[in-house]
Design an enzyme around this catalytic site. Structure first.
Site, mmCIF file in Angstrom:
data_model
loop_
_atom_site.group_PDB
_atom_site.id
_atom_site.type_symbol
_atom_site.label_atom_id
_atom_site.label_comp_id
_atom_site.label_asym_id
_atom_site.label_seq_id
_atom_site.Cartn_x
_atom_site.Cartn_y
_atom_site.Cartn_z
ATOM 1 N N ARG A 1 2.633 2.737 77.621
ATOM 2 C CA ARG A 1 4.372 3.473 78.016
ATOM 3 C C ARG A 1 4.494 3.104 79.334
ATOM 4 N NH1 ARG A 1 3.225 7.860 78.688
ATOM 5 N NH2 ARG A 1 2.065 8.977 77.277
ATOM 6 N N TYR B 1 32.649 3.135 77.931
ATOM 7 C CA TYR B 1 31.832 2.921 76.713
ATOM 8 C C TYR B 1 31.563 3.985 75.964
ATOM 9 C CZ TYR B 1 28.481 1.816 73.491
ATOM 10 O OH TYR B 1 27.583 2.010 71.800
ATOM 11 N N LYS C 1 22.990 -6.768 74.574
ATOM 12 C CA LYS C 1 24.413 -7.947 73.936
ATOM 13 C C LYS C 1 24.420 -8.805 75.614
ATOM 14 C CE LYS C 1 26.312 -4.115 73.321
ATOM 15 N NZ LYS C 1 26.744 -2.407 74.043
ATOM 16 N N ASP D 1 27.979 -0.059 85.397
ATOM 17 C CA ASP D 1 27.825 -0.824 83.847
ATOM 18 C C ASP D 1 28.062 -1.832 83.879
ATOM 19 O OD1 ASP D 1 27.401 -1.078 81.723
ATOM 20 O OD2 ASP D 1 27.581 0.510 80.842
HETATM 21 C C1 LIG Z 1 26.808 -1.446 74.361
HETATM 22 C C2 LIG Z 1 26.927 -0.564 75.411
HETATM 23 C C3 LIG Z 1 26.470 -0.193 76.004
HETATM 24 C C4 LIG Z 1 25.205 0.966 75.765
HETATM 25 O O1 LIG Z 1 23.745 0.127 75.383
HETATM 26 P P1 LIG Z 1 23.180 0.311 73.615
HETATM 27 O O2 LIG Z 1 22.304 -0.760 73.964
HETATM 28 O O3 LIG Z 1 23.899 -0.224 72.475
HETATM 29 O O4 LIG Z 1 22.434 1.807 73.619
HETATM 30 C C5 LIG Z 1 26.986 0.978 76.798
HETATM 31 N N1 LIG Z 1 27.408 0.320 78.268
HETATM 32 C C6 LIG Z 1 28.030 -0.251 77.515
HETATM 33 C C7 LIG Z 1 29.557 -1.604 78.798
HETATM 34 C C8 LIG Z 1 27.933 -1.146 76.587
HETATM 35 O O5 LIG Z 1 28.973 -2.416 75.777
#
Ligand SMILES: *Cc1c(COP(=O)(O)O)cnc(C)c1O
Length: 378
Positions: free
Chosen positions: A46, A98, A194, A169
């Site tokens: 961890r 998001y 993504k 983000d």
């Molecule tokens: C998908 C997404 C998240 C969250 O990420 P996860 O891996 O699904 O927890 C946060 N911000 C954006 C812009 C996203 O597209």
């Protein structure tokens, strides 16, 4: 080193025990110690894992940060960054972020006495006048799903005048197109699920920082709260970033083709894609990014039209998520933004006829043919 070289090599050396060119999946929970207090920097998985560490160094290099920490999902990374905020502090968030971020902030973290305000940050000057005091500004640019553009450098100044942090983000653009730390942001967050992983086969997240104190805290929090990225997922994302510099231009090329096709189609009311010269914020985006990406939203005017289009598509798959090699299409009002109330969605302009598409790297002719067939079904 150049960006493409860093994609492939940063954070990685041939494995010292075998010479394996690819960083192994260190699938172990613990490490044997030589004597009391005598170990090679690895005690418990961890706390430390070599595969995860290689990925963290890779992503820190790609975002031009000093360090990075990987978590079990994008939301876990977001939650880790929010642990820098104390009860009573105020966090300002760009509107139409998001849906999961909105949910974490308003439903979970607000319970602990953190105050959240959601404001339009696409006009940095107006934002600066209206925002009041805050300890952190959290933005996406382009925003999800309406592709509003925020001026990262101007908002960094607005935050720093208040001794506040700017967090970006950067999931939609990836560091290939946009590196917010270079523009003045303090922390960058990604859902590695993504574009960074890019192959729709892993869920993960990362926070990349500049400041050593932030790095220490995020590492401490990673171990203390425990939402770590697994060795196998770390390996998958490392494999994904190797091709980031060849995938992203192709995503964008296909994105441009699809956006242009949609804009010319008579059944499509409006197309949101930052690459159009008349897209609000196009000029700001062009200055702070080297490309426009493959995320497009388009409005069909009514829920019924979306209901007919989505099942009629054969190649564009209806599903949550984005950024994979395969084209994914979604309905924000009932999927990513279901956590918002109808009045909140109305206020933001996320209509029931809005469809979002993450354009993959298939042959663009096939994508256009599929969309043509789907739009004919409306
Ligand atoms: C998908 C997404 C998240 C969250 O990420 P996860 O891996 O699904 O927890 C946060 N911000 C954006 C812009 C996203 O597209």
């Amino acid at each position: 080193m150049g960006f493409a070289t860093d994609c492939i090599h940063a954070g990685q050396e041939p494995d010292p025990s075998t010479g394996a060119i690819v960083t192994p999946i260190f699938q172990t929970s613990t490490y044997v110690q030589q004597g009391i207090g005598q170990h090679k920097g690895y005690e418990y998985a961890r706390t430390q894992n070599p595969t995860r560490r290689a990925l963290e160094k890779n992503l820190a290099a790609l975002e031009r940060g000093t360090d990075a920490y990987c978590y079990a999902s994008g939301m876990a990374a977001t939650n880790a960054v929010m642990s820098l905020i104390k009860p009573g502090q105020r966090v300002v968030v760009s509107d139409n972020v998001y849906g999961g971020t909105h949910r974490l902030f308003t439903k979970i973290l607000a319970q602990y006495g953190v105050e959240f305000a959601f404001l339009d940050a696409s006009d940095a000057g107006a934002f600066d006048k209206a925002a009041g005091e805050f300890a952190m500004l959290w933005i996406e640019t382009p925003t999800n799903p309406l592709m509003k553009i925020c001026d990262v450098a101007a908002l960094a100044q607005a935050a720093h005048r208040r001794r506040a942090l700017l967090v970006v983000d950067n999931t939609f653009m990836s560091p290939f197109f946009q590196r917010p730390l270079e523009l003045g942001a303090d922390i960058v967050v990604h859902s590695t699920t993504k574009f960074l992983n890019g192959h729709s086969d892993s869920v993960g997240g990362v926070a990349v920082v500049k400041d050593k104190g932030h790095a220490q805290w995020l590492q401490y929090y990673q171990n203390a709260a425990g939402a770590i990225l697994s060795p196998f997922d770390s390996w998958l994302v490392l494999r994904g970033t190797k091709t980031l510099a060849v995938r992203m231009p192709r995503h964008e090329e296909n994105g441009r083709r699809v956006a242009t096709f949609l804009r010319e189609h008579k059944k499509v009311k409006r197309v949101y894609w930052p690459g159009f010269t008349d897209h609000p914020g196009h000029d700001v985006h062009k200055l702070q990014s080297s490309g426009f990406g493959a995320m497009i939203s388009f409005d069909l005017g009514a829920r019924e039209a979306a209901d007919r289009l989505l099942p009629a598509l054969k190649l564009c798959s209806l599903g949550e998520s984005l950024g994979g090699v395969e084209t994914l299409i979604s309905h924000p009002a009932t999927m990513t933004h279901a956590g918002y109330t109808q009045p909140e969605r109305d206020a933001l302009g996320i209509g029931n006829g809005l469809v979002r598409i993450s354009v993959g790297i298939e042959d663009s002719e096939d994508l256009v043919a599929d969309l043509t067939r789907g739009l004919d079904a409306i």
